[in-house]
Scaffold this motif. Structure first.
Motif, PDB file in Angstrom:
ATOM      1  N   LEU A 133      -8.477   2.376   9.067  1.00  0.00           N
ATOM      2  CA  LEU A 133      -7.182   2.148   8.429  1.00  0.00           C
ATOM      3  C   LEU A 133      -7.402   1.236   7.228  1.00  0.00           C
ATOM      4  O   LEU A 133      -7.880   0.108   7.380  1.00  0.00           O
ATOM      5  N   VAL A 134      -7.070   1.725   6.032  1.00  0.00           N
ATOM      6  CA  VAL A 134      -7.284   0.974   4.793  1.00  0.00           C
ATOM      7  C   VAL A 134      -5.921   0.668   4.174  1.00  0.00           C
ATOM      8  O   VAL A 134      -5.162   1.580   3.840  1.00  0.00           O
ATOM      9  N   ILE A 135      -5.614  -0.622   4.025  1.00  0.00           N
ATOM     10  CA  ILE A 135      -4.325  -1.063   3.491  1.00  0.00           C
ATOM     11  C   ILE A 135      -4.575  -1.880   2.228  1.00  0.00           C
ATOM     12  O   ILE A 135      -5.307  -2.870   2.253  1.00  0.00           O
TER      13      ILE A 135
ATOM     14  N   ILE B 153      -1.659   3.144   1.681  1.00  0.00           N
ATOM     15  CA  ILE B 153      -2.353   3.151   2.968  1.00  0.00           C
ATOM     16  C   ILE B 153      -3.087   4.481   3.118  1.00  0.00           C
ATOM     17  O   ILE B 153      -2.523   5.550   2.865  1.00  0.00           O
ATOM     18  N   ALA B 154      -4.339   4.391   3.536  1.00  0.00           N
ATOM     19  CA  ALA B 154      -5.142   5.577   3.816  1.00  0.00           C
ATOM     20  C   ALA B 154      -5.647   5.476   5.253  1.00  0.00           C
ATOM     21  O   ALA B 154      -6.258   4.482   5.626  1.00  0.00           O
ATOM     22  N   LEU B 155      -5.376   6.495   6.039  1.00  0.00           N
ATOM     23  CA  LEU B 155      -5.825   6.548   7.427  1.00  0.00           C
ATOM     24  C   LEU B 155      -6.884   7.632   7.553  1.00  0.00           C
ATOM     25  O   LEU B 155      -6.608   8.816   7.335  1.00  0.00           O
TER      26      LEU B 155
ATOM     27  N   PHE C 266     -10.137   5.169  -0.059  1.00  0.00           N
ATOM     28  CA  PHE C 266      -9.554   4.275  -1.060  1.00  0.00           C
ATOM     29  C   PHE C 266      -8.046   4.168  -0.889  1.00  0.00           C
ATOM     30  O   PHE C 266      -7.356   5.167  -0.654  1.00  0.00           O
ATOM     31  N   ALA C 267      -7.525   2.936  -1.029  1.00  0.00           N
ATOM     32  CA  ALA C 267      -6.081   2.699  -1.036  1.00  0.00           C
ATOM     33  C   ALA C 267      -5.723   1.929  -2.295  1.00  0.00           C
ATOM     34  O   ALA C 267      -6.336   0.899  -2.607  1.00  0.00           O
ATOM     35  N   ALA C 268      -4.727   2.417  -3.045  1.00  0.00           N
ATOM     36  CA  ALA C 268      -4.322   1.818  -4.316  1.00  0.00           C
ATOM     37  C   ALA C 268      -3.316   0.693  -4.096  1.00  0.00           C
ATOM     38  O   ALA C 268      -2.424   0.786  -3.246  1.00  0.00           O
ATOM     39  N   GLY C 269      -3.452  -0.377  -4.885  1.00  0.00           N
ATOM     40  CA  GLY C 269      -2.517  -1.492  -4.800  1.00  0.00           C
ATOM     41  C   GLY C 269      -1.107  -1.089  -5.207  1.00  0.00           C
ATOM     42  O   GLY C 269      -0.900  -0.159  -5.994  1.00  0.00           O
ATOM     43  N   GLY C 270      -0.110  -1.799  -4.669  1.00  0.00           N
ATOM     44  CA  GLY C 270       1.284  -1.498  -4.974  1.00  0.00           C
ATOM     45  C   GLY C 270       1.637  -1.800  -6.422  1.00  0.00           C
ATOM     46  O   GLY C 270       0.998  -2.634  -7.073  1.00  0.00           O
ATOM     47  N   GLY C 271       2.690  -1.130  -6.939  1.00  0.00           N
ATOM     48  CA  GLY C 271       3.145  -1.325  -8.312  1.00  0.00           C
ATOM     49  C   GLY C 271       4.194  -2.432  -8.406  1.00  0.00           C
ATOM     50  O   GLY C 271       5.092  -2.539  -7.562  1.00  0.00           O
ATOM     51  N   GLY C 272       4.082  -3.267  -9.427  1.00  0.00           N
ATOM     52  CA  GLY C 272       4.978  -4.409  -9.584  1.00  0.00           C
ATOM     53  C   GLY C 272       6.424  -4.014  -9.850  1.00  0.00           C
ATOM     54  O   GLY C 272       6.707  -2.991 -10.480  1.00  0.00           O
ATOM     55  N   GLY C 273       7.351  -4.853  -9.356  1.00  0.00           N
ATOM     56  CA  GLY C 273       8.770  -4.630  -9.607  1.00  0.00           C
ATOM     57  C   GLY C 273       9.140  -5.001 -11.034  1.00  0.00           C
ATOM     58  O   GLY C 273       8.614  -5.963 -11.602  1.00  0.00           O
ATOM     59  N   GLY C 274      10.055  -4.226 -11.647  1.00  0.00           N
ATOM     60  CA  GLY C 274      10.433  -4.451 -13.038  1.00  0.00           C
ATOM     61  C   GLY C 274      11.189  -5.752 -13.244  1.00  0.00           C
ATOM     62  O   GLY C 274      11.946  -6.209 -12.380  1.00  0.00           O
ATOM     63  N   GLY C 275      10.972  -6.376 -14.413  1.00  0.00           N
ATOM     64  CA  GLY C 275      11.722  -7.558 -14.828  1.00  0.00           C
ATOM     65  C   GLY C 275      12.509  -7.232 -16.092  1.00  0.00           C
ATOM     66  O   GLY C 275      12.714  -6.057 -16.414  1.00  0.00           O
TER      67      GLY C 275
ATOM     68  N   GLY D 117      -3.756  -6.893   1.728  1.00  0.00           N
ATOM     69  CA  GLY D 117      -4.069  -5.772   2.605  1.00  0.00           C
ATOM     70  C   GLY D 117      -5.063  -6.159   3.677  1.00  0.00           C
ATOM     71  O   GLY D 117      -5.358  -7.340   3.897  1.00  0.00           O
ATOM     72  N   MET D 118      -5.618  -5.187   4.346  1.00  0.00           N
ATOM     73  CA  MET D 118      -6.711  -5.387   5.291  1.00  0.00           C
ATOM     74  C   MET D 118      -7.354  -4.028   5.558  1.00  0.00           C
ATOM     75  O   MET D 118      -6.819  -2.977   5.184  1.00  0.00           O
ATOM     76  N   VAL D 119      -8.510  -4.073   6.179  1.00  0.00           N
ATOM     77  CA  VAL D 119      -9.200  -2.850   6.614  1.00  0.00           C
ATOM     78  C   VAL D 119      -9.524  -3.019   8.087  1.00  0.00           C
ATOM     79  O   VAL D 119     -10.056  -4.052   8.510  1.00  0.00           O
ATOM     80  N   VAL D 120      -9.154  -2.009   8.868  1.00  0.00           N
ATOM     81  CA  VAL D 120      -9.391  -2.046  10.313  1.00  0.00           C
ATOM     82  C   VAL D 120     -10.201  -0.822  10.704  1.00  0.00           C
ATOM     83  O   VAL D 120      -9.891   0.301  10.289  1.00  0.00           O
ATOM     84  N   ILE D 121     -11.239  -1.035  11.487  1.00  0.00           N
ATOM     85  CA  ILE D 121     -12.117   0.040  11.968  1.00  0.00           C
ATOM     86  C   ILE D 121     -12.048   0.035  13.487  1.00  0.00           C
ATOM     87  O   ILE D 121     -12.098  -1.021  14.116  1.00  0.00           O
TER      88      ILE D 121
END
Length: 355
Positions: free
Chosen positions: A84-86, A105-107, A160-169, A345-349
């Protein structure tokens, strides 16, 4: 004189003659026949607290920071582990900003190292941090989260898991794209979720989770949009409520209840959660006159932070570390109020505990 050997001793000698160094790491599995005993190192290793899943116990390796997962023989581990890749969630926008998008998240199930690959394998683990607050006191978009990865980018089994996108200001006012997209500022568009496009060619063993952020509502409410979540896209705002952030994805067998952090300060709030949802989007910010924010059906939202207060100006709350939650957008009509930072995030195996 030759040493005396009993019949039992002669039988033992025959058994030892058939033993090979390649048999190291093998033993009796749960079925009673010769099975695989998987031994690996790296991260924090624990046995699931409920002991079994489908009648079989599992070991979990938790990586909260970058590290190395070391397995003694790639052939033995072929299609025997799940990962589990977060990625890290994004920060919410400033000055009545949009909510930050959750980390993608990629499982991966039954990772195919290849039965032809034998010998020790050292696998690098990358753990993405949450997006930090952008220029405290400003009025900009929240910073995006960092990616997470299992194995190196050149490895065929990398996930691979991509980081979240920032909220608009106030500027830029649209939500950024990311694993899950950030919410837009006022009626600006939310960012798209890019995680579904990751890990190409691996659909047979990798499932991607990530969704878009959404818009808020224009005059006279001037509310911003919520960040997308791993489980669902954010909903648009209305004249009476802010847009709801996207929910986290529910993954029961990966629940954080299998890891008992005790007094670990790195996860100060994770103990209070049911622990089966991951990657919740950040809640929407607002501009006066303030209106309520729409809460997701799942109250924990997978670790997403709430937007600023409903009765005045204030900061958004942060995403939860380990779950990749997006930070909430700020409330207010002037500079000085920040979106919450994103959760790391974290990575769990995990693999069957047959020892």
């Amino acid at each position: 004189m030759s040493p005396f050997k009993s019949s039992a001793g002669r039988q033992l000698g025959k058994m030892l003659e058939g033993f090979k160094s390649s048999d190291v790491g093998k033993g009796f599995g749960s079925g009673g026949g010769l099975g695989t005993v998987l031994q690996a190192s790296g991260g924090e290793v624990v046995l699931g607290t409920d002991a079994t899943i489908d009648g079989v116990g599992y070991k979990y390796h938790y990586f909260k920071t970058p590290g190395t997962f070391l397995i003694p023989d790639a052939a033995i581990f072929h299609e025997e582990i799940d990962v589990l890749v977060i990625a890290g969630g994004a920060a919410g926008g400033q000055r009545s900003g949009g909510g930050g998008g959750a980390g993608g998240i990629a499982l991966a199930e039954k990772v195919p190292f290849g039965s032809g690959n034998s010998g020790q394998l050292s696998i690098p683990i990358t753990v993405g941090g949450g997006g930090p607050i952008n220029n405290p006191g400003g009025q900009g978009r929240g910073n995006s989260g960092d990616p997470s990865r299992f194995a190196g980018p050149g490895d065929t089994w990398n996930v691979f898991a991509a980081g979240g996108g920032g909220g608009g200001g106030d500027s830029p006012n649209d939500g950024a794209s990311g694993g899950s997209g950030g919410g837009g500022h006022y009626s600006a568009p939310g960012g798209p979720g890019t995680q579904p496009n990751q890990n190409p060619g691996k659909s047979s063993w990798v499932t991607n989770y990530g969704n878009a952020g959404n818009t808020g509502h224009g005059a006279p409410q001037h509310q911003s949009g919520g960040g997308g979540g791993a489980g669902s896209a954010a909903l648009p705002g209305s004249s009476s409520q802010r847009g709801a952030a996207g929910d986290g994805v529910q993954l029961p067998v990966w629940g954080v209840s299998y890891y008992m952090p005790g007094s670990d300060p790195w996860w100060p709030s994770i103990n209070a959660l049911p622990g089966t949802h991951f990657g919740g989007g950040g809640g929407a910010g607002d501009y006066p006159p303030y209106i309520p924010q729409r809460m997701p059906a799942d109250a924990t939202n997978g670790g997403g932070g709430l937007g600023g207060p409903e009765n005045g100006q204030g900061h958004g709350s942060p995403g939860v570390n380990g779950l990749g939650g997006g930070g909430g957008g700020a409330c207010g009509d002037s500079q000085g109020h920040n979106g919450g930072y994103g959760g790391s995030g974290m990575v769990v195996i995990r693999y069957k505990n047959l020892v």
